[in-house]
Design an enzyme around this catalytic site. Structure first.
Site, PDB file in Angstrom:
ATOM      1  N   GLY A  30       0.734  -1.262  -0.078  1.00  0.00           N
ATOM      2  CA  GLY A  30       0.127  -0.167  -0.423  1.00  0.00           C
ATOM      3  C   GLY A  30       0.955   1.469   0.040  1.00  0.00           C
ATOM      4  O   GLY A  30       1.997   1.239  -0.171  1.00  0.00           O
ATOM      5  N   THR A  32       1.491   3.850   2.485  1.00  0.00           N
ATOM      6  CA  THR A  32       1.888   4.479   2.878  1.00  0.00           C
ATOM      7  C   THR A  32       3.256   3.072   3.378  1.00  0.00           C
ATOM      8  O   THR A  32       4.613   4.015   3.866  1.00  0.00           O
ATOM      9  CB  THR A  32       0.786   3.703   5.048  1.00  0.00           C
ATOM     10  OG1 THR A  32      -0.150   3.938   4.091  1.00  0.00           O
ATOM     11  CG2 THR A  32       1.636   4.592   5.862  1.00  0.00           C
ATOM     12  N   LYS A  95      -8.504  -5.380   6.578  1.00  0.00           N
ATOM     13  CA  LYS A  95      -7.124  -5.328   5.270  1.00  0.00           C
ATOM     14  C   LYS A  95      -7.904  -5.354   4.378  1.00  0.00           C
ATOM     15  O   LYS A  95      -8.852  -6.238   3.852  1.00  0.00           O
ATOM     16  CB  LYS A  95      -5.997  -5.547   6.077  1.00  0.00           C
ATOM     17  CG  LYS A  95      -5.257  -4.558   6.988  1.00  0.00           C
ATOM     18  CD  LYS A  95      -4.064  -5.040   7.414  1.00  0.00           C
ATOM     19  CE  LYS A  95      -3.076  -5.678   6.258  1.00  0.00           C
ATOM     20  NZ  LYS A  95      -2.632  -4.062   5.538  1.00  0.00           N
ATOM     21  N   GLY A  96      -6.885  -4.975   3.245  1.00  0.00           N
ATOM     22  CA  GLY A  96      -7.375  -5.710   1.450  1.00  0.00           C
ATOM     23  C   GLY A  96      -7.233  -4.546   0.341  1.00  0.00           C
ATOM     24  O   GLY A  96      -7.819  -5.547  -0.686  1.00  0.00           O
ATOM     25  N   GLU A 104      -0.561 -10.049   3.340  1.00  0.00           N
ATOM     26  CA  GLU A 104      -0.232  -9.549   4.759  1.00  0.00           C
ATOM     27  C   GLU A 104      -0.550 -10.295   6.074  1.00  0.00           C
ATOM     28  O   GLU A 104       0.161 -10.772   6.494  1.00  0.00           O
ATOM     29  CB  GLU A 104      -1.051  -8.785   4.533  1.00  0.00           C
ATOM     30  CG  GLU A 104      -0.873  -7.561   3.592  1.00  0.00           C
ATOM     31  CD  GLU A 104      -1.246  -6.276   2.649  1.00  0.00           C
ATOM     32  OE1 GLU A 104      -1.592  -5.599   2.902  1.00  0.00           O
ATOM     33  OE2 GLU A 104      -2.424  -7.165   4.169  1.00  0.00           O
TER      34      GLU A 104
HETATM   35  C1  5RP Z   1      -3.527  -3.967   1.012  1.00  0.00           C
HETATM   36  C2  5RP Z   1      -3.598  -3.322   2.227  1.00  0.00           C
HETATM   37  C3  5RP Z   1      -3.152  -1.647   2.908  1.00  0.00           C
HETATM   38  O1  5RP Z   1      -2.599  -2.508   3.646  1.00  0.00           O
HETATM   39  C4  5RP Z   1      -3.621  -0.774   3.208  1.00  0.00           C
HETATM   40  O2  5RP Z   1      -4.874  -1.140   2.038  1.00  0.00           O
HETATM   41  C5  5RP Z   1      -3.822   0.065   3.656  1.00  0.00           C
HETATM   42  O3  5RP Z   1      -3.346   1.426   2.405  1.00  0.00           O
HETATM   43  P1  5RP Z   1      -2.510   2.729   2.483  1.00  0.00           P
HETATM   44  O4  5RP Z   1      -1.118   3.326   3.460  1.00  0.00           O
HETATM   45  O5  5RP Z   1      -2.406   2.618   0.568  1.00  0.00           O
HETATM   46  O6  5RP Z   1      -3.918   3.697   2.674  1.00  0.00           O
HETATM   47  O7  5RP Z   1      -4.505  -3.770   3.766  1.00  0.00           O
HETATM   48  O8  5RP Z   1      -3.864  -5.129   1.255  1.00  0.00           O
END
Ligand code: 5RP
Length: 224
Positions: A30, A32, A95-96, A104
């Protein structure tokens, strides 16, 4: 006020304080986490030495492009760094949205410490905003969705802008359940969904997160 990108950087910088030479580190997926990998590269350039395992091909590619060692034969991690779509007061999370929930969860489960990095908007008293994402097997997926719906859930098979089914790094489909109400018992919901043979994994993470780093608009990062 900090922009969303700056908040991600602030949280990623805080997460970096937990990384030390010699560790095996699980790296999530993702935007972050991408911010985290960029900062990790600077530390690697300064001499930090770690081994990583990545939760998505995208994260793996970025790590490798920075010369960071990735090894998917690792059986345990000192810590795991990832983002989340929503997190509640008990550190349960959904998540996902970034498609990588299955890997993950595998890495989070093998990690001694799981650190989740989010901004304030992703915190809730109880989970209800983000979807429950299910990774489902392409074979028989209509039947799997019917069984998910029989549990009372409604949702959508995830497709791209051309209406093509999204395929995960593992070659599977994603079904996004839209919650009508708060998720009172995340474990119960997970177990009921996992009981369906075509549901390979859910994005409900419970009893797994040790620490949450929350980036505030004002720039500070709080630890929970
Ligand atoms: C991916 C996830 C990511 O951790 C979740 O979507 C957060 O992403 P971002 O940091 O882009 O907001 O679960 O499967």
């Amino acid at each position: 006020m900090n922009s969303s990108d700056q908040i991600k950087k602030n949280v990623a910088k805080k997460a970096l304080e937990y990384i030390h030479t010699g560790q095996t580190v699980g790296i999530g997926s993702g935007t972050t986490v991408q911010a985290f990998i960029h900062l990790l590269k600077e530390k690697i350039d300064q001499g930090l030495r770690i081994t990583t395992i990545a939760a998505s091909l995208e994260s793996e590619k970025l790590l490798k492009s920075y010369g960071i060692s990735v090894d998917d034969t690792i059986t345990s991690c000192d810590l795991y760094i990832d983002g989340a779509d929503e997190i509640d007061e008990d550190k349960n999370c959904l998540k996902g949205l970034g498609r990588a929930l299955f890997r993950e969860k595998i890495i989070a489960t093998m990690s001694k410490q799981v650190i989740i990095c989010v901004d304030e908007s992703k915190r809730s008293l109880k989970l209800h905003k983000a979807p429950i994402v299910c990774e489902i097997l392409p074979f028989g997926f209509h039947a799997t969705i019917k069984l998910i719906e029989k549990l009372g859930y409604r949702g959508k098979l995830r497709c791209d802008e051309n209406h093509q089914k999204i395929v995960t790094d593992n070659g599977n489909y994603l079904f996004d359940i839209k919650l009508k109400d708060v998720l009172d018992d995340p474990k119960k919901a997970h177990l009921a969904l996992k009981h369906i043979p075509g549901v390979l994994e859910t994005g409900i993470f419970f009893n797994i997160v040790n620490k949450v780093l929350v980036g505030l608009k004002e720039g500070q990062v709080i630890e929970i």
